[in-house]
Design an enzyme around this catalytic site. Sequence first.
Site, PDB file in Angstrom:
ATOM      1  N   ARG A  76     -19.386  -9.409  -2.448  1.00  0.00           N
ATOM      2  CA  ARG A  76     -17.878 -10.075  -2.456  1.00  0.00           C
ATOM      3  C   ARG A  76     -17.744 -10.001  -4.002  1.00  0.00           C
ATOM      4  NH1 ARG A  76     -17.673 -14.921  -2.926  1.00  0.00           N
ATOM      5  NH2 ARG A  76     -19.042 -15.730  -1.625  1.00  0.00           N
ATOM      6  N   TYR A 128       8.963  -2.706   3.848  1.00  0.00           N
ATOM      7  CA  TYR A 128       8.002  -2.704   4.942  1.00  0.00           C
ATOM      8  C   TYR A 128       7.817  -3.940   5.744  1.00  0.00           C
ATOM      9  CZ  TYR A 128       3.411  -2.800   7.393  1.00  0.00           C
ATOM     10  OH  TYR A 128       2.479  -3.084   8.293  1.00  0.00           O
ATOM     11  N   ASP A 202       5.579  -1.423  -5.078  1.00  0.00           N
ATOM     12  CA  ASP A 202       4.811  -0.755  -3.940  1.00  0.00           C
ATOM     13  C   ASP A 202       4.905   0.633  -3.964  1.00  0.00           C
ATOM     14  OD1 ASP A 202       3.956   0.226  -1.588  1.00  0.00           O
ATOM     15  OD2 ASP A 202       4.372  -1.487  -0.249  1.00  0.00           O
ATOM     16  N   LYS A 227      -2.843   4.832   3.303  1.00  0.00           N
ATOM     17  CA  LYS A 227      -1.843   6.058   3.472  1.00  0.00           C
ATOM     18  C   LYS A 227      -2.430   7.389   2.712  1.00  0.00           C
ATOM     19  CE  LYS A 227       0.689   3.138   5.888  1.00  0.00           C
ATOM     20  NZ  LYS A 227       0.164   1.776   5.573  1.00  0.00           N
TER      21      LYS A 227
END
Length: 443
Positions: A76, A128, A202, A227
Amino acid sequence: MASSSGLGKAFKHLDLDGHELPPSPAPSSPSNGRKYALATELVYTESNDQYNASSVPIYQSATFKGGPGQEYDYTRSGNPTRTHLERHLAKIMNANRALVAGSGMGALDVITRVLKPGDEVVTGDDLYGGTNRLLTYLKENNGIIVHHVDTTKLDVVKETITEKTTMVLLETPTNPLIKIVDIAGISTIAHEVSTKIIVAVDNTMLSPYLQNPLDLGADVVYESGTKYLSGHHDVMAGVIGVNDLQLADKFYFMINSTGCGLAPFDSWLLLRGIKTLAVRMEKQQANADAIANFLESHGFKVRYPGLKSHPQYKLHWSQARGAGAVLSFETGSIALSERIVESTKLFGISVSFGCVNSLISMPCRMSHASIDPAVRKERAMPEDIIRLCIGIEDLDDLKDDLSQALVRAGAVKLTDNGFTALSADALEEAGETGRTTQVTDEP
Ligand SMILES: Cc1ncc(COP(=O)(O)O)c(C=O)c1O
Ligand SMILES: N[C@@H](CCSC[C@H](N)C(=O)O)C(=O)O
């Protein structure tokens, strides 16, 4: 005591009160460690494992033995595969430091966690759906004031940014209306008001292969690695690039504290995907450009920054090196759009984009369905809009599939020269009454 910045020394983490700021990894050279052209840099990741493995190993381990002072203790907090990816990304994003989270939304969550109640965020009105949802949550539950404005208009942005603004959050090109936002212009406006304002961009719609917002004055770049970066619809990931190392430390603190860091296997998949980013992107955007022209030449109103008809064509090409592979168009009728989408065979009906296979969707029903219909209306989002996300398939196959779908749905009529889009009136009628042209199964 581990550091996700990794291959260097162990450091103490920043606590919530800001004490014990960890020494950040040294900024890379002015060219951020780049020796070669971007397409070359994408391919080369130097593995420093003991066996000189050509592919960076997947350190599929939650814990690391050795006790205090060691480089890694717990995945982590840091993992060598993740560190490798972060260093590679910093290089290709032109960032002093990159960090990776479990998804694009995870990355945005990390970024927006620096906001405090009363802080003001200025952002776009074509965002988005998931970004809009998170910002709405922060507004309704965390006392953050969010201004949605038309970020294509510099004067509107200028009026909205004040001393109370702490973050400006931009998407360009926007998803799905493909509007272009002036990254350098808005960064200058924001930083003139205060250098403390964080301009976050973004970059999902273009990837670092085509656009580098940090070079244009933004403070933070983030994107959905789900993406273009991964490129195969097989991994969820989010990436953040930042130059201010204290801000990077804050983001790292959040990733470690909330446990949203990218898993070793997913880090490896992303590293693998990035190697082919240049070839995929070149092919995808060449296909997209041809399809955008094909639809436009048949009378459709197409939104794609590669088209000279795009109202912000010049601005786009002043800040990006390509147009990407996402385009959208309207038909004038929701029913007609639905029939087109359902009539495609090669184009998969699916959310997401930027991957090797082509997709078709109706954003208002799918990726942007979480935006309240009343808000969509207020923001003039056309309910009939169809989004095409172009892959690397054979161009003629893609065109044939679209042609047959348009004919089958009744959006076009066949002529001796191929097909022609119907007039607005005929389209409206087709939308209501259905197919206007007899087609066979195999056009
Ligand atoms: C522009 C944009 N930003 C962010 C995201 C969020 O990314 P992810 O799905 O990886 O959480 C998406 C899509 O989901 C997107 O299209
Ligand atoms: N059900 C999901 C929708 C994901 S949309 C993914 C992608 N960003 C796109 O634009 O297609 C959700 O509610 O988030």
